[in-house]
Design an enzyme around this catalytic site. Structure first.
Site, short mmCIF file in Angstrom:
data_model
loop_
_atom_site.label_atom_id
_atom_site.label_comp_id
_atom_site.label_asym_id
_atom_site.label_seq_id
_atom_site.Cartn_x
_atom_site.Cartn_y
_atom_site.Cartn_z
N THR A 132 73.30 1.26 -10.28
CA THR A 132 72.04 1.96 -10.05
C THR A 132 70.89 1.35 -10.85
O THR A 132 71.12 0.74 -11.91
CB THR A 132 72.21 3.45 -10.44
OG1 THR A 132 70.94 4.07 -10.49
CG2 THR A 132 72.85 3.60 -11.82
N ASP A 133 69.67 1.58 -10.40
CA ASP A 133 68.50 1.12 -11.17
C ASP A 133 68.30 1.97 -12.44
O ASP A 133 67.55 1.59 -13.33
CB ASP A 133 67.23 1.14 -10.31
CG ASP A 133 66.85 2.50 -9.74
OD1 ASP A 133 67.59 3.49 -9.98
OD2 ASP A 133 65.81 2.60 -9.07
N GLU A 134 68.99 3.15 -12.50
CA GLU A 134 68.77 4.04 -13.66
C GLU A 134 69.25 3.42 -14.97
O GLU A 134 68.87 3.89 -16.04
CB GLU A 134 69.47 5.39 -13.44
CG GLU A 134 68.98 6.08 -12.21
CD GLU A 134 69.14 7.60 -12.25
OE1 GLU A 134 69.51 8.16 -13.28
OE2 GLU A 134 68.88 8.20 -11.20
N TYR A 158 74.64 10.28 -17.14
CA TYR A 158 75.00 9.56 -15.91
C TYR A 158 74.67 8.07 -16.03
O TYR A 158 75.54 7.21 -15.84
CB TYR A 158 74.27 10.16 -14.70
CG TYR A 158 74.26 9.24 -13.49
CD1 TYR A 158 75.44 8.93 -12.82
CD2 TYR A 158 73.08 8.64 -13.05
CE1 TYR A 158 75.44 8.05 -11.74
CE2 TYR A 158 73.07 7.77 -11.97
CZ TYR A 158 74.26 7.48 -11.31
OH TYR A 158 74.25 6.61 -10.24
N LYS A 162 77.12 4.73 -16.17
CA LYS A 162 77.04 3.63 -15.20
C LYS A 162 76.78 2.31 -15.94
O LYS A 162 77.34 1.27 -15.58
CB LYS A 162 75.94 3.89 -14.17
CG LYS A 162 76.22 4.99 -13.17
CD LYS A 162 77.40 4.71 -12.26
CE LYS A 162 77.12 3.63 -11.23
NZ LYS A 162 78.28 3.47 -10.30
P1 NAD Z 1 78.55 10.64 -4.15
O1 NAD Z 1 78.61 11.53 -5.34
O2 NAD Z 1 77.98 11.15 -2.88
O3 NAD Z 1 80.02 10.11 -3.80
C1 NAD Z 1 80.93 9.68 -4.77
C2 NAD Z 1 82.31 9.60 -4.13
O4 NAD Z 1 83.23 9.11 -5.13
C3 NAD Z 1 82.85 10.94 -3.65
O5 NAD Z 1 83.43 10.79 -2.36
C4 NAD Z 1 83.92 11.29 -4.69
O6 NAD Z 1 84.98 12.08 -4.16
C5 NAD Z 1 84.40 9.92 -5.10
N1 NAD Z 1 84.99 9.91 -6.46
C6 NAD Z 1 84.48 10.48 -7.60
N2 NAD Z 1 85.29 10.26 -8.62
C7 NAD Z 1 86.33 9.52 -8.16
C8 NAD Z 1 87.49 8.96 -8.76
N3 NAD Z 1 87.76 9.14 -10.04
N4 NAD Z 1 88.34 8.23 -7.99
C9 NAD Z 1 88.08 8.07 -6.65
N5 NAD Z 1 87.02 8.58 -6.04
C10 NAD Z 1 86.14 9.30 -6.77
O7 NAD Z 1 77.80 9.35 -4.64
P2 NAD Z 1 76.84 8.35 -3.85
O8 NAD Z 1 75.46 8.85 -3.92
O9 NAD Z 1 77.43 8.05 -2.54
O10 NAD Z 1 76.93 7.07 -4.80
C11 NAD Z 1 77.95 6.11 -4.63
C12 NAD Z 1 77.80 5.03 -5.68
O11 NAD Z 1 76.52 4.42 -5.57
C13 NAD Z 1 77.90 5.55 -7.11
O12 NAD Z 1 78.56 4.58 -7.88
C14 NAD Z 1 76.44 5.67 -7.56
O13 NAD Z 1 76.33 5.52 -8.95
C15 NAD Z 1 75.83 4.51 -6.82
N6 NAD Z 1 74.40 4.63 -6.50
C16 NAD Z 1 73.94 5.77 -5.87
C17 NAD Z 1 72.58 5.85 -5.52
C18 NAD Z 1 72.02 7.06 -4.81
O14 NAD Z 1 70.81 7.16 -4.69
N7 NAD Z 1 72.84 7.98 -4.33
C19 NAD Z 1 71.72 4.79 -5.84
C20 NAD Z 1 72.23 3.67 -6.50
C21 NAD Z 1 73.58 3.60 -6.80
O1 DAU Z 2 67.88 5.71 -8.88
C1 DAU Z 2 69.17 5.75 -8.32
C2 DAU Z 2 69.78 7.09 -8.61
O2 DAU Z 2 69.12 8.03 -7.77
C3 DAU Z 2 71.28 7.15 -8.37
O3 DAU Z 2 71.91 6.29 -9.28
C4 DAU Z 2 71.82 8.57 -8.55
O4 DAU Z 2 73.20 8.62 -8.22
C5 DAU Z 2 71.05 9.49 -7.62
O5 DAU Z 2 71.47 10.82 -7.82
C6 DAU Z 2 69.55 9.36 -7.87
O6 DAU Z 2 69.19 9.91 -9.17
P1 DAU Z 2 67.87 10.81 -9.33
O7 DAU Z 2 67.98 11.65 -10.53
O8 DAU Z 2 66.64 9.97 -9.18
O9 DAU Z 2 68.01 11.66 -7.98
P2 DAU Z 2 67.78 13.21 -7.65
O10 DAU Z 2 67.83 13.34 -6.15
O11 DAU Z 2 68.65 14.09 -8.45
O12 DAU Z 2 66.27 13.44 -8.11
C7 DAU Z 2 65.22 12.66 -7.58
C8 DAU Z 2 63.95 13.09 -8.28
O13 DAU Z 2 63.64 14.43 -7.87
C9 DAU Z 2 64.06 13.16 -9.80
O14 DAU Z 2 62.84 12.74 -10.37
C10 DAU Z 2 64.32 14.63 -10.09
C11 DAU Z 2 63.56 15.34 -8.97
N1 DAU Z 2 64.14 16.64 -8.53
C12 DAU Z 2 65.46 16.66 -8.19
C13 DAU Z 2 66.04 17.85 -7.79
C14 DAU Z 2 67.50 17.90 -7.41
C15 DAU Z 2 63.33 17.77 -8.44
O15 DAU Z 2 62.12 17.71 -8.73
N2 DAU Z 2 63.90 18.94 -8.04
C16 DAU Z 2 65.23 19.04 -7.72
O16 DAU Z 2 65.70 20.15 -7.39
#
Ligand code: NAD
Ligand code: DAU
Length: 352
Positions: A132-134, A158, A162
């Site tokens: 992730t970019d975080e 988190y 990562k």
């Molecule tokens: P998500 O939470 O929707 O899905 C995660 C999946 O991993 C789930 O199906 C869960 O059951 C599985 N899982 C969790 N722990 C596990 C374990 N110990 N063994 C096997 N499976 C397990 O997450 P997502 O949003 O789809 O993100 C997927 C990946 O991409 C993550 O690594 C996250 O850090 C990364 N990522 C997410 C975002 C985003 O915006 N969602 C952005 C950048 C990177």
């Molecule tokens: O940047 C990549 C990341 O983006 C991924 O690595 C993470 O897995 C993914 O969850 C996401 O993280 P964020 O914290 O940016 O996502 P989230 O959707 O939780 O929140 C997006 C923005 O919105 C953040 O600034 C917090 C704000 N927010 C979120 C929620 C859930 C609100 O203002 N209200 C809310 O209820």
């Protein structure tokens, strides 16, 4: 065949569906099915023998070793993780367990498997770690976007977990020669995203005529990428990325949170002209340690691997809203007791 971990989650299920739409190469899907994993996302594949689902933990070395020995995948895409920042603030333990220890155990099993491959298979093998970019921390409004050289400065449990996993993956390349690739992507949105994250939470709450909780002043900026564009970037890095390298992936769509929420309200009002969704917007207490701005410089993947996103935010958000409108039963099925408990735990104390 390839092995994907976390393939029942949001990005993982989009990746599996996309993969099989573009290729006949089989895909093994190892997923623990935590609250975030949902096999309904993959119901269209229930009779598709190209998809092999195995419920299990990436931290279970014995299981992973057995899967590797049996299926001999040519590549692993590691998406399994705990992914929600707010949950990591309430309880970091699962994040440390899966994102750090889980990745470590997975790497150990993969290292043993890879060491025993014959030379061509060994040379062609890839371990692609999705991050992730975080991990880069927070930017001020005028700082340049994150490049792959930006220093790691994670601010939440988190992102720290990562970052640790990224370092482990890097170390397995430098120390043991494991052929790894790492991708660091910005905020994804699209179909099948669990309604705990900003965009699906706002759509689900609006459809239920509940308040739309915006943290702090709503001026935090994220860089949004439609999920299938992330999937195409992962495929491209797997195909042509240079071993040991990191690729930043982003959509060049920086937007303040409040603008995202207002856009959702406006687009929903097209479908429900009698509903005043904007009136549901409620400012609540800020997230502790809330990162102010993320922005990705995706020049490297664009220039070296010729990748570009296909969707703009305007097209992607319309598709997303339409998907949630068409799949209200999918949302309802998720909003079980544990989901309601989470919403109460996270939001009850936040009202200003
Ligand atoms: P998500 O939470 O929707 O899905 C995660 C999946 O991993 C789930 O199906 C869960 O059951 C599985 N899982 C969790 N722990 C596990 C374990 N110990 N063994 C096997 N499976 C397990 O997450 P997502 O949003 O789809 O993100 C997927 C990946 O991409 C993550 O690594 C996250 O850090 C990364 N990522 C997410 C975002 C985003 O915006 N969602 C952005 C950048 C990177
Ligand atoms: O940047 C990549 C990341 O983006 C991924 O690595 C993470 O897995 C993914 O969850 C996401 O993280 P964020 O914290 O940016 O996502 P989230 O959707 O939780 O929140 C997006 C923005 O919105 C953040 O600034 C917090 C704000 N927010 C979120 C929620 C859930 C609100 O203002 N209200 C809310 O209820």
């Amino acid at each position: 065949m390839i092995l994907v971990t976390g393939g029942a989650g949001f990005i993982g299920s989009n990746f599996v569906l996309d993969w099989l739409a573009q290729s006949d190469e089989k895909i093994i899907n190892l997923d623990k099915l935590t609250y975030a994993g949902n096999l309904q996302n993959l119901s269209s594949l229930s009779k598709d023998t190209r998809h092999i689902f195995i419920q299990g933990d990436i931290g279970n070395t014995q299981l992973v070793s057995q899967i590797l020995a049996q299926y001999q995948p040519r590549a692993i895409i590691n998406l399994a993780a705990e992914s929600h920042v707010d949950r990591s603030i309430h309880g970091p333990e699962d994040f440390i367990q899966t994102n750090i220890f889980g990745t470590f155990h997975l790497l150990e099993a993969v290292r043993t498997y890879w060491n025993e491959l014959e030379s061509i298979a060994k040379q062609n093998f890839r371990f692609l770690h999705v991050s992730t970019d975080e991990v880069y921390g927070s930017l001020t409004r005028n700082e340049p976007a994150f490049t792959e050289e930006h220093r790691y400065e994670p601010n939440s449990p988190y992102s720290a977990s990562k970052a640790s996993s990224d370092h482990l993956v890097r170390a397995y390349h430098h120390t043991y020669g494991l052929p790894i690739l790492t991708t660091n992507c910005s905020n994804n949105y699209g179909p099948f995203q669990f309604p705990e994250k900003l965009i699906p939470l706002m759509i689900a709450n609006a459809l239920a005529r509940k308040s739309l909780p915006v943290y702090g002043d709503g001026q935090q900026i994220r860089d949004w990428l439609f999920v299938t564009d992330h999937c195409s970037a992962i495929r491209r890095v797997l195909e042509a990325g240079i071993v040991g390298e990191t690729y930043n992936i982003g959509g060049c769509n920086e937007k303040p949170n409040i603008e995202i929420v207002q856009t959702i309200c406006t687009l929903l009002e097209d479908s429900f002209p009698d509903s005043a969704f904007h009136k549901l917007i409620t400012y609540v207490k800020d997230r502790p340690g809330h990162d102010r701005r993320y922005a990705i410089n995706a020049t490297k993947i664009e220039r070296e691997l010729n990748w570009k996103p296909a969707e703009t935010f305007e097209t992607g958000i319309r598709k997303t809203i339409q998907w949630y409108l068409n799949n209200q039963q999918w949302i309802a099925d998720i909003q079980t007791g544990t989901y309601r408990e989470w919403i109460e735990k996270n939001y009850l104390g936040l009202l200003k």
